[in-house]
Write a protein that holds these residues in place. Structure first.
Motif, short mmCIF file in Angstrom:
data_model
loop_
_atom_site.label_atom_id
_atom_site.label_comp_id
_atom_site.label_asym_id
_atom_site.label_seq_id
_atom_site.Cartn_x
_atom_site.Cartn_y
_atom_site.Cartn_z
N PHE A 106 0.82 -1.21 0.00
CA PHE A 106 0.00 0.00 0.00
C PHE A 106 0.85 1.25 0.00
O PHE A 106 0.58 2.21 -0.72
N ARG A 107 1.89 1.25 0.82
CA ARG A 107 2.66 2.47 0.98
C ARG A 107 3.45 2.84 -0.27
O ARG A 107 4.02 3.92 -0.34
N SER A 108 3.50 1.98 -1.25
CA SER A 108 4.22 2.30 -2.48
C SER A 108 3.32 2.97 -3.51
O SER A 108 3.79 3.38 -4.57
N TYR A 109 2.03 3.09 -3.21
CA TYR A 109 1.08 3.66 -4.16
C TYR A 109 0.71 5.09 -3.77
O TYR A 109 0.52 5.40 -2.60
N SER A 110 0.57 5.92 -4.78
CA SER A 110 -0.12 7.18 -4.56
C SER A 110 -1.61 6.88 -4.56
O SER A 110 -2.04 5.89 -5.13
N MET A 111 -2.38 7.72 -3.91
CA MET A 111 -3.80 7.48 -3.76
C MET A 111 -4.60 8.69 -4.22
O MET A 111 -4.15 9.83 -4.09
N GLY A 112 -5.78 8.40 -4.73
CA GLY A 112 -6.63 9.49 -5.19
C GLY A 112 -8.08 9.26 -4.82
O GLY A 112 -8.49 8.13 -4.55
N TRP A 113 -8.82 10.36 -4.78
CA TRP A 113 -10.27 10.31 -4.65
C TRP A 113 -10.87 10.93 -5.90
O TRP A 113 -10.44 12.00 -6.34
N PHE A 114 -11.85 10.26 -6.44
CA PHE A 114 -12.60 10.74 -7.59
C PHE A 114 -14.09 10.69 -7.24
O PHE A 114 -14.48 10.02 -6.29
N ARG A 115 -14.89 11.37 -8.01
CA ARG A 115 -16.33 11.31 -7.79
C ARG A 115 -17.06 11.32 -9.12
O ARG A 115 -16.55 11.80 -10.15
N GLN A 116 -18.27 10.78 -9.08
CA GLN A 116 -19.09 10.74 -10.28
C GLN A 116 -20.54 10.93 -9.88
O GLN A 116 -21.08 10.18 -9.05
N SER A 117 -21.16 11.92 -10.45
CA SER A 117 -22.58 12.16 -10.21
C SER A 117 -23.38 11.71 -11.42
O SER A 117 -22.82 11.48 -12.50
#
Length: 123
Positions: A28-39
């Motif tokens: 896990f710690r080797s990944y960058s993380m993102g949040w996305f959204r969809q309406s």
């Protein structure tokens, strides 16, 4: 990597929610993380990203100053604190893991996605 989001719900405009994303896997710690959204009826859009170390964060202009992305690598968790919520923030929110160093706004740079959690902001 498997990702599971939680923390969505119904909130009034001006309120706050904290989304969580639990990740499985020792890398896990080797990944960058993102949040996305969809309406409904719209394309998935970038919300926020964080580098693998947590030292770099990036935000969409529409949420800058209201949302904060953080991560806890010891717990394999990523969070999205959402304050001053607006009706236009209503969407399904997705957590994603990617291999870019600092986190990226482009969905195609992410390799793993969660199932999403619904956020509804009433006016």
């Amino acid at each position: 990597v498997q990702l599971v989001e939680s923390g969505g719900g119904l909130v009034q405009a001006g309120g706050s929610l904290r989304l969580s994303c639990a990740a499985s896997g020792r890398t896990f710690r080797s990944y960058s993380m993102g949040w996305f959204r969809q309406s409904a009826g719209k394309e998935r859009e970038f919300v926020a990203a964080i580098s693998w170390s947590g030292g770099t964060t990036t935000y969409a202009e529409s949420v800058k100053g209201r949302f904060t992305i953080t991560r806890d690598n010891a717990k394999n968790m990523v969070y999205l604190q959402m304050n001053s919520l607006k009706p236009e923030d209503t969407a399904a929110y997705y957590c994603a893991a990617g291999s870019s160093q600092s986190g990226d706004w482009r969905a195609r740079t992410y390799d793993y996605w969660g199932q999403g959690t619904q956020v509804t902001v009433s006016s």
